[in-house]
Design a protein around this motif. Structure first.
Motif, PDB file in Angstrom:
ATOM      1  N   SER A 242      32.913  48.354  34.146  1.00 26.82           N
ATOM      2  CA  SER A 242      32.057  48.680  35.293  1.00 26.82           C
ATOM      3  C   SER A 242      32.540  48.038  36.593  1.00 26.82           C
ATOM      4  O   SER A 242      31.795  47.991  37.569  1.00 26.82           O
ATOM      5  CB  SER A 242      30.616  48.252  35.008  1.00 26.82           C
ATOM      6  OG  SER A 242      30.563  46.870  34.716  1.00 26.82           O
ATOM      7  N   PHE A 243      33.792  47.527  36.595  1.00 23.74           N
ATOM      8  CA  PHE A 243      34.374  46.925  37.804  1.00 23.74           C
ATOM      9  C   PHE A 243      33.474  45.806  38.329  1.00 23.74           C
ATOM     10  O   PHE A 243      33.145  45.757  39.505  1.00 23.74           O
ATOM     11  CB  PHE A 243      34.603  47.997  38.873  1.00 23.74           C
ATOM     12  CG  PHE A 243      35.414  49.173  38.395  1.00 23.74           C
ATOM     13  CD1 PHE A 243      36.799  49.099  38.369  1.00 23.74           C
ATOM     14  CD2 PHE A 243      34.799  50.328  37.956  1.00 23.74           C
ATOM     15  CE1 PHE A 243      37.562  50.166  37.911  1.00 23.74           C
ATOM     16  CE2 PHE A 243      35.551  51.408  37.502  1.00 23.74           C
ATOM     17  CZ  PHE A 243      36.938  51.327  37.475  1.00 23.74           C
ATOM     18  N   SER A 244      33.098  44.907  37.435  1.00 22.61           N
ATOM     19  CA  SER A 244      32.096  43.904  37.796  1.00 22.61           C
ATOM     20  C   SER A 244      32.689  42.604  38.340  1.00 22.61           C
ATOM     21  O   SER A 244      31.967  41.840  38.995  1.00 22.61           O
ATOM     22  CB  SER A 244      31.216  43.583  36.581  1.00 22.61           C
ATOM     23  OG  SER A 244      32.011  43.112  35.496  1.00 22.61           O
ATOM     24  N   ASP A 245      33.968  42.325  38.067  1.00 19.55           N
ATOM     25  CA  ASP A 245      34.550  41.103  38.615  1.00 19.55           C
ATOM     26  C   ASP A 245      34.869  41.304  40.093  1.00 19.55           C
ATOM     27  O   ASP A 245      34.939  42.426  40.586  1.00 19.55           O
ATOM     28  CB  ASP A 245      35.811  40.705  37.838  1.00 19.55           C
ATOM     29  CG  ASP A 245      36.890  41.776  37.899  1.00 19.55           C
ATOM     30  OD1 ASP A 245      37.736  41.714  38.809  1.00 19.55           O
ATOM     31  OD2 ASP A 245      36.875  42.683  37.036  1.00 19.55           O
ATOM     32  N   ASP A 246      35.068  40.212  40.811  1.00 18.69           N
ATOM     33  CA  ASP A 246      35.228  40.277  42.266  1.00 18.69           C
ATOM     34  C   ASP A 246      36.394  41.168  42.685  1.00 18.69           C
ATOM     35  O   ASP A 246      36.260  41.990  43.600  1.00 18.69           O
ATOM     36  CB  ASP A 246      35.430  38.867  42.839  1.00 18.69           C
ATOM     37  CG  ASP A 246      34.178  38.019  42.757  1.00 18.69           C
ATOM     38  OD1 ASP A 246      33.093  38.601  42.566  1.00 18.69           O
ATOM     39  OD2 ASP A 246      34.285  36.791  42.877  1.00 18.69           O
ATOM     40  N   THR A 247      37.544  41.012  42.028  1.00 15.43           N
ATOM     41  CA  THR A 247      38.723  41.807  42.405  1.00 15.43           C
ATOM     42  C   THR A 247      38.485  43.291  42.173  1.00 15.43           C
ATOM     43  O   THR A 247      38.773  44.131  43.035  1.00 15.43           O
ATOM     44  CB  THR A 247      39.955  41.335  41.615  1.00 15.43           C
ATOM     45  OG1 THR A 247      40.211  39.954  41.898  1.00 15.43           O
ATOM     46  CG2 THR A 247      41.183  42.160  41.974  1.00 15.43           C
ATOM     47  N   SER A 248      37.936  43.634  41.000  1.00 13.44           N
ATOM     48  CA  SER A 248      37.676  45.042  40.686  1.00 13.44           C
ATOM     49  C   SER A 248      36.615  45.639  41.599  1.00 13.44           C
ATOM     50  O   SER A 248      36.710  46.802  42.001  1.00 13.44           O
ATOM     51  CB  SER A 248      37.221  45.172  39.226  1.00 13.44           C
ATOM     52  OG  SER A 248      38.218  44.744  38.344  1.00 13.44           O
ATOM     53  N   ARG A 249      35.600  44.833  41.927  1.00 12.02           N
ATOM     54  CA  ARG A 249      34.530  45.314  42.801  1.00 12.02           C
ATOM     55  C   ARG A 249      35.075  45.660  44.190  1.00 12.02           C
ATOM     56  O   ARG A 249      34.742  46.708  44.760  1.00 12.02           O
ATOM     57  CB  ARG A 249      33.439  44.243  42.885  1.00 12.02           C
ATOM     58  CG  ARG A 249      32.176  44.690  43.583  1.00 12.02           C
ATOM     59  CD  ARG A 249      31.006  43.802  43.265  1.00 12.02           C
ATOM     60  NE  ARG A 249      31.318  42.387  43.370  1.00 12.02           N
ATOM     61  CZ  ARG A 249      31.289  41.534  42.341  1.00 12.02           C
ATOM     62  NH1 ARG A 249      30.969  41.967  41.140  1.00 12.02           N
ATOM     63  NH2 ARG A 249      31.580  40.262  42.498  1.00 12.02           N
ATOM     64  N   GLU A 250      35.948  44.809  44.711  1.00  9.94           N
ATOM     65  CA  GLU A 250      36.544  45.082  46.021  1.00  9.94           C
ATOM     66  C   GLU A 250      37.467  46.296  45.953  1.00  9.94           C
ATOM     67  O   GLU A 250      37.513  47.109  46.883  1.00  9.94           O
ATOM     68  CB  GLU A 250      37.316  43.860  46.513  1.00  9.94           C
ATOM     69  CG  GLU A 250      36.442  42.666  46.862  1.00  9.94           C
ATOM     70  CD  GLU A 250      35.442  42.986  47.955  1.00  9.94           C
ATOM     71  OE1 GLU A 250      35.794  43.711  48.916  1.00  9.94           O
ATOM     72  OE2 GLU A 250      34.288  42.527  47.856  1.00  9.94           O
ATOM     73  N   TRP A 251      38.196  46.400  44.872  1.00  9.19           N
ATOM     74  CA  TRP A 251      39.114  47.536  44.679  1.00  9.19           C
ATOM     75  C   TRP A 251      38.352  48.855  44.638  1.00  9.19           C
ATOM     76  O   TRP A 251      38.729  49.829  45.289  1.00  9.19           O
ATOM     77  CB  TRP A 251      39.897  47.317  43.385  1.00  9.19           C
ATOM     78  CG  TRP A 251      40.936  48.341  43.064  1.00  9.19           C
ATOM     79  CD1 TRP A 251      42.204  48.426  43.557  1.00  9.19           C
ATOM     80  CD2 TRP A 251      40.802  49.423  42.131  1.00  9.19           C
ATOM     81  NE1 TRP A 251      42.870  49.492  42.990  1.00  9.19           N
ATOM     82  CE2 TRP A 251      42.026  50.124  42.115  1.00  9.19           C
ATOM     83  CE3 TRP A 251      39.758  49.866  41.303  1.00  9.19           C
ATOM     84  CZ2 TRP A 251      42.252  51.234  41.302  1.00  9.19           C
ATOM     85  CZ3 TRP A 251      39.975  50.981  40.495  1.00  9.19           C
ATOM     86  CH2 TRP A 251      41.205  51.655  40.504  1.00  9.19           C
ATOM     87  N   LEU A 252      37.257  48.893  43.872  1.00 12.17           N
ATOM     88  CA  LEU A 252      36.447  50.107  43.781  1.00 12.17           C
ATOM     89  C   LEU A 252      35.847  50.456  45.138  1.00 12.17           C
ATOM     90  O   LEU A 252      35.867  51.627  45.560  1.00 12.17           O
ATOM     91  CB  LEU A 252      35.338  49.913  42.750  1.00 12.17           C
ATOM     92  CG  LEU A 252      34.321  51.052  42.641  1.00 12.17           C
ATOM     93  CD1 LEU A 252      34.991  52.350  42.217  1.00 12.17           C
ATOM     94  CD2 LEU A 252      33.198  50.676  41.664  1.00 12.17           C
ATOM     95  N   PHE A 253      35.310  49.459  45.823  1.00 17.31           N
ATOM     96  CA  PHE A 253      34.714  49.706  47.134  1.00 17.31           C
ATOM     97  C   PHE A 253      35.735  50.332  48.080  1.00 17.31           C
ATOM     98  O   PHE A 253      35.426  51.306  48.784  1.00 17.31           O
ATOM     99  CB  PHE A 253      34.180  48.396  47.720  1.00 17.31           C
ATOM    100  CG  PHE A 253      33.567  48.533  49.078  1.00 17.31           C
ATOM    101  CD1 PHE A 253      32.301  49.062  49.233  1.00 17.31           C
ATOM    102  CD2 PHE A 253      34.260  48.136  50.217  1.00 17.31           C
ATOM    103  CE1 PHE A 253      31.717  49.197  50.496  1.00 17.31           C
ATOM    104  CE2 PHE A 253      33.699  48.263  51.477  1.00 17.31           C
ATOM    105  CZ  PHE A 253      32.425  48.794  51.618  1.00 17.31           C
ATOM    106  N   ALA A 254      36.953  49.822  48.097  1.00 16.12           N
ATOM    107  CA  ALA A 254      37.995  50.358  48.976  1.00 16.12           C
ATOM    108  C   ALA A 254      38.333  51.798  48.621  1.00 16.12           C
ATOM    109  O   ALA A 254      38.547  52.642  49.508  1.00 16.12           O
ATOM    110  CB  ALA A 254      39.246  49.489  48.895  1.00 16.12           C
TER     111      ALA A 254
END
Length: 268
Positions: A242-254
Protein backbone atom coordinates in the motif's frame (compact mmCIF):
# COMPACT_ATOMS: atom_id res chain seq x y z
CA UNK A 1 -8.94 22.05 2.24
CA UNK A 2 -12.63 21.15 2.58
CA UNK A 3 -13.82 17.58 3.19
CA UNK A 4 -17.43 16.79 2.37
CA UNK A 5 -19.29 13.50 2.71
CA UNK A 6 -22.14 12.73 0.33
CA UNK A 7 -24.36 9.91 -0.85
CA UNK A 8 -25.25 8.65 -4.30
CA UNK A 9 -27.20 5.74 -5.76
CA UNK A 10 -25.90 2.61 -7.47
CA UNK A 11 -28.46 0.09 -8.73
CA UNK A 12 -30.83 0.83 -5.84
CA UNK A 13 -28.16 0.90 -3.12
CA UNK A 14 -27.03 4.05 -1.34
CA UNK A 15 -23.28 4.57 -1.51
CA UNK A 16 -21.26 6.99 0.61
CA UNK A 17 -18.39 9.03 -0.81
CA UNK A 18 -16.00 11.72 0.36
CA UNK A 19 -14.89 14.74 -1.65
CA UNK A 20 -11.69 16.54 -0.68
CA UNK A 21 -11.20 19.86 -2.43
CA UNK A 22 -8.73 22.66 -1.86
CA UNK A 23 -9.16 26.42 -1.93
CA UNK A 24 -7.45 26.45 -5.33
CA UNK A 25 -9.08 23.69 -7.34
CA UNK A 26 -7.90 22.77 -10.83
CA UNK A 27 -9.75 21.02 -13.61
CA UNK A 28 -8.11 17.61 -12.99
CA UNK A 29 -9.35 15.35 -10.21
CA UNK A 30 -8.61 11.90 -8.81
CA UNK A 31 -11.19 9.14 -8.47
CA UNK A 32 -9.77 6.84 -5.79
CA UNK A 33 -11.09 3.28 -6.04
CA UNK A 34 -10.48 1.11 -2.96
CA UNK A 35 -9.27 -2.48 -3.30
CA UNK A 36 -10.64 -5.57 -1.62
CA UNK A 37 -13.09 -4.79 1.16
CA UNK A 38 -11.04 -1.78 2.20
CA UNK A 39 -12.85 1.31 3.44
CA UNK A 40 -12.46 4.55 1.51
CA UNK A 41 -10.20 5.88 4.28
CA UNK A 42 -7.66 3.18 3.42
CA UNK A 43 -5.35 1.17 5.64
CA UNK A 44 -4.15 3.27 8.61
CA UNK A 45 -6.14 6.18 7.12
CA UNK A 46 -3.63 6.28 4.25
CA UNK A 47 -6.08 7.05 1.47
CA UNK A 48 -7.69 9.86 3.45
CA UNK A 49 -4.25 11.39 4.06
CA UNK A 50 -3.32 11.04 0.38
CA UNK A 51 -6.60 12.67 -0.66
CA UNK A 52 -6.08 15.63 1.68
CA UNK A 53 -2.55 16.19 0.41
CA UNK A 54 -3.60 16.08 -3.25
CA UNK A 55 -6.52 18.43 -2.57
CA UNK A 56 -4.15 20.91 -0.93
CA UNK A 57 -2.03 20.68 -4.10
CA UNK A 58 -5.05 21.73 -6.19
CA UNK A 59 -6.45 18.34 -7.26
CA UNK A 60 -9.92 17.37 -5.97
CA UNK A 61 -10.18 13.74 -4.81
CA UNK A 62 -13.29 11.58 -4.56
CA UNK A 63 -13.27 8.37 -2.51
CA UNK A 64 -16.18 6.01 -1.91
CA UNK A 65 -17.23 2.70 -0.36
CA UNK A 66 -18.61 0.31 -2.96
CA UNK A 67 -21.84 -1.58 -2.31
CA UNK A 68 -21.78 -3.67 0.85
CA UNK A 69 -18.54 -2.13 2.15
CA UNK A 70 -18.10 0.40 4.96
CA UNK A 71 -20.85 3.01 5.05
CA UNK A 72 -22.49 1.88 1.79
CA UNK A 73 -25.44 -0.50 1.85
CA UNK A 74 -26.39 -3.23 -0.58
CA UNK A 75 -24.62 -6.50 -1.36
CA UNK A 76 -20.89 -6.51 -2.11
CA UNK A 77 -20.49 -7.47 -5.79
CA UNK A 78 -16.71 -8.09 -5.46
CA UNK A 79 -14.29 -6.38 -7.83
CA UNK A 80 -15.34 -8.64 -10.70
CA UNK A 81 -18.76 -6.97 -10.80
CA UNK A 82 -17.93 -3.46 -9.59
CA UNK A 83 -18.33 -1.56 -12.87
CA UNK A 84 -21.67 -0.03 -11.79
CA UNK A 85 -20.06 1.22 -8.56
CA UNK A 86 -17.14 2.84 -10.42
CA UNK A 87 -19.50 4.39 -12.98
CA UNK A 88 -21.83 5.79 -10.29
CA UNK A 89 -18.86 7.17 -8.33
CA UNK A 90 -17.44 8.89 -11.41
CA UNK A 91 -20.79 10.55 -12.09
CA UNK A 92 -21.14 11.58 -8.44
CA UNK A 93 -17.64 13.10 -8.59
CA UNK A 94 -18.57 15.15 -11.66
CA UNK A 95 -21.83 16.26 -10.03
CA UNK A 96 -20.02 17.37 -6.87
CA UNK A 97 -17.19 19.09 -8.77
CA UNK A 98 -18.75 20.16 -12.11
CA UNK A 99 -15.71 22.25 -13.07
CA UNK A 100 -13.65 19.09 -13.66
CA UNK A 101 -12.70 18.26 -17.24
CA UNK A 102 -10.15 15.50 -16.57
CA UNK A 103 -10.55 12.52 -14.24
CA UNK A 104 -7.68 10.21 -13.33
CA UNK A 105 -8.70 6.94 -11.66
CA UNK A 106 -6.33 5.28 -9.21
CA UNK A 107 -6.64 1.79 -7.81
CA UNK A 108 -4.43 -0.63 -5.92
CA UNK A 109 -4.64 -4.44 -6.00
CA UNK A 110 -8.07 -5.67 -7.19
CA UNK A 111 -9.20 -2.06 -7.63
CA UNK A 112 -6.48 -1.78 -10.29
CA UNK A 113 -7.78 -4.95 -11.91
CA UNK A 114 -11.33 -3.58 -11.85
CA UNK A 115 -10.20 -0.35 -13.51
CA UNK A 116 -8.38 -2.32 -16.19
CA UNK A 117 -11.55 -4.27 -16.89
CA UNK A 118 -14.12 -1.49 -16.74
CA UNK A 119 -12.64 2.00 -17.28
CA UNK A 120 -13.25 2.13 -21.03
CA UNK A 121 -16.55 3.85 -21.73
CA UNK A 122 -16.69 5.62 -18.36
CA UNK A 123 -15.91 9.34 -17.83
CA UNK A 124 -12.31 8.48 -16.94
CA UNK A 125 -9.44 10.05 -18.88
CA UNK A 126 -6.38 8.34 -17.40
CA UNK A 127 -5.45 5.40 -15.17
CA UNK A 128 -2.86 4.84 -12.45
CA UNK A 129 -2.82 1.14 -11.56
CA UNK A 130 -0.81 -0.14 -8.60
CA UNK A 131 0.13 -3.77 -7.90
CA UNK A 132 -2.76 -5.18 -9.97
CA UNK A 133 -4.45 -8.36 -8.76
CA UNK A 134 -4.20 -11.27 -11.22
CA UNK A 135 -5.89 -14.17 -9.40
CA UNK A 136 -9.42 -15.07 -10.43
CA UNK A 137 -10.74 -15.06 -6.89
CA UNK A 138 -10.65 -13.19 -3.61
CA UNK A 139 -7.64 -14.96 -2.04
CA UNK A 140 -4.04 -15.45 -3.08
CA UNK A 141 -2.86 -19.03 -3.75
CA UNK A 142 -0.67 -20.75 -1.18
CA UNK A 143 2.12 -21.40 -3.69
CA UNK A 144 4.60 -18.58 -4.19
CA UNK A 145 4.97 -17.50 -7.84
CA UNK A 146 8.24 -18.23 -9.66
CA UNK A 147 9.04 -14.51 -9.87
CA UNK A 148 8.78 -14.16 -6.09
CA UNK A 149 10.98 -17.23 -5.55
CA UNK A 150 13.62 -15.87 -7.93
CA UNK A 151 13.60 -12.54 -6.11
CA UNK A 152 13.96 -14.30 -2.76
CA UNK A 153 16.91 -16.44 -3.85
CA UNK A 154 18.65 -13.54 -5.56
CA UNK A 155 18.51 -11.63 -2.27
CA UNK A 156 19.95 -14.65 -0.44
CA UNK A 157 22.81 -15.06 -2.92
CA UNK A 158 23.88 -11.45 -2.37
CA UNK A 159 23.80 -11.80 1.42
CA UNK A 160 27.21 -12.86 2.86
CA UNK A 161 25.51 -14.40 5.91
CA UNK A 162 23.37 -16.67 3.71
CA UNK A 163 26.42 -17.71 1.66
CA UNK A 164 28.22 -18.58 4.92
CA UNK A 165 25.25 -20.71 6.01
CA UNK A 166 25.41 -22.58 2.70
CA UNK A 167 29.16 -23.23 2.98
CA UNK A 168 28.95 -24.37 6.60
CA UNK A 169 26.03 -26.75 6.16
CA UNK A 170 23.38 -24.54 7.66
CA UNK A 171 21.10 -24.83 4.62
CA UNK A 172 18.75 -27.72 3.85
CA UNK A 173 20.07 -28.77 0.42
CA UNK A 174 16.93 -30.71 -0.55
CA UNK A 175 14.78 -27.68 0.20
CA UNK A 176 17.23 -25.46 -1.68
CA UNK A 177 17.10 -27.73 -4.75
CA UNK A 178 13.30 -27.69 -4.70
CA UNK A 179 13.29 -23.91 -4.47
CA UNK A 180 15.73 -23.54 -7.36
CA UNK A 181 13.59 -25.81 -9.55
CA UNK A 182 10.56 -23.65 -8.78
CA UNK A 183 12.53 -20.48 -9.48
CA UNK A 184 13.60 -21.83 -12.86
CA UNK A 185 10.04 -22.67 -13.89
CA UNK A 186 8.82 -20.63 -16.87
CA UNK A 187 6.03 -18.15 -16.34
CA UNK A 188 2.61 -19.48 -17.25
CA UNK A 189 0.92 -18.04 -20.31
CA UNK A 190 -1.64 -15.36 -19.42
CA UNK A 191 -5.10 -16.84 -18.98
CA UNK A 192 -8.45 -16.04 -17.44
CA UNK A 193 -8.50 -12.74 -15.60
CA UNK A 194 -5.11 -11.61 -16.95
CA UNK A 195 -6.20 -12.11 -20.55
CA UNK A 196 -9.37 -10.14 -19.86
CA UNK A 197 -7.35 -7.35 -18.26
CA UNK A 198 -4.99 -7.18 -21.22
CA UNK A 199 -7.81 -7.06 -23.76
CA UNK A 200 -9.81 -4.46 -21.84
CA UNK A 201 -6.78 -2.24 -21.21
CA UNK A 202 -5.94 -2.36 -24.92
CA UNK A 203 -9.33 -0.75 -25.55
CA UNK A 204 -8.72 2.09 -23.10
CA UNK A 205 -7.72 5.19 -25.05
CA UNK A 206 -6.20 7.34 -22.30
CA UNK A 207 -2.76 7.38 -20.64
CA UNK A 208 -1.95 4.49 -18.31
CA UNK A 209 0.67 4.07 -15.58
CA UNK A 210 1.29 0.70 -13.90
CA UNK A 211 3.11 1.02 -10.57
CA UNK A 212 4.79 -2.01 -9.01
CA UNK A 213 6.43 -2.42 -5.60
CA UNK A 214 9.04 -5.03 -6.51
CA UNK A 215 9.01 -6.76 -3.12
CA UNK A 216 5.22 -7.08 -2.96
CA UNK A 217 3.85 -10.56 -3.66
CA UNK A 218 0.83 -9.27 -5.60
CA UNK A 219 3.11 -7.14 -7.78
CA UNK A 220 5.40 -10.13 -8.33
CA UNK A 221 2.47 -12.27 -9.48
CA UNK A 222 1.45 -9.50 -11.87
CA UNK A 223 5.00 -9.18 -13.23
CA UNK A 224 5.13 -12.94 -13.73
CA UNK A 225 1.97 -12.85 -15.88
CA UNK A 226 2.42 -9.55 -17.74
CA UNK A 227 4.70 -8.40 -20.56
CA UNK A 228 7.90 -7.30 -18.78
CA UNK A 229 8.66 -4.87 -21.61
CA UNK A 230 5.40 -2.94 -21.16
CA UNK A 231 6.62 0.70 -21.19
CA UNK A 232 3.76 1.75 -18.92
CA UNK A 233 5.32 -0.09 -15.95
CA UNK A 234 7.29 1.84 -13.34
CA UNK A 235 8.87 0.04 -10.38
CA UNK A 236 9.97 0.99 -6.90
CA UNK A 237 12.18 -1.13 -4.65
CA UNK A 238 9.68 -1.61 -1.82
CA UNK A 239 7.87 -4.41 -0.02
CA UNK A 240 4.90 -2.20 0.85
CA UNK A 241 1.74 -3.24 -0.96
CA UNK A 242 0.00 0.00 0.00
CA UNK A 243 3.06 2.30 -0.36
CA UNK A 244 2.96 3.01 3.35
CA UNK A 245 6.63 3.75 4.08
CA UNK A 246 7.88 7.32 3.68
CA UNK A 247 9.85 6.72 0.46
CA UNK A 248 7.01 4.81 -1.24
CA UNK A 249 4.43 7.36 -0.10
CA UNK A 250 6.40 10.22 -1.65
CA UNK A 251 6.99 8.20 -4.81
CA UNK A 252 3.27 7.44 -5.22
CA UNK A 253 2.31 11.05 -4.56
CA UNK A 254 4.71 12.25 -7.27
CA UNK A 255 3.32 9.75 -9.79
CA UNK A 256 -0.25 10.84 -9.09
CA UNK A 257 0.60 14.54 -9.38
CA UNK A 258 2.28 13.83 -12.72
CA UNK A 259 -0.82 12.00 -13.97
CA UNK A 260 -3.10 14.80 -12.78
CA UNK A 261 -1.05 17.63 -14.25
CA UNK A 262 -2.28 18.50 -17.75
CA UNK A 263 0.37 18.52 -20.44
CA UNK A 264 1.00 21.95 -21.98
CA UNK A 265 -0.69 22.41 -25.36
CA UNK A 266 1.47 21.67 -28.37
CA UNK A 267 2.82 24.63 -30.30
CA UNK A 268 0.95 25.36 -33.52
Amino acid sequence: MTRRHLTFVCEGATLVGTLDIGAASGSSGLLLVSGGNELRSGAWNGQAQLAARLADAGFPVFRYDRRGVGDSNGENPTFRHSRPDIAAAAQAFLAAAPHLTHIVAFGNCDAAAALMLFAQGLPINALVLANPWTIDGESAPDAMPAAAIRSRYLAKLTNPREIWRLLTGGVNLAKLAKGLRSAAAPSAAPAGLVSEMQAALDRFTGPVQILLATGDRTAQMFADAWDPADPRITRIDSHSHSFSDDTSREWLFARLVAALTPEPPARP
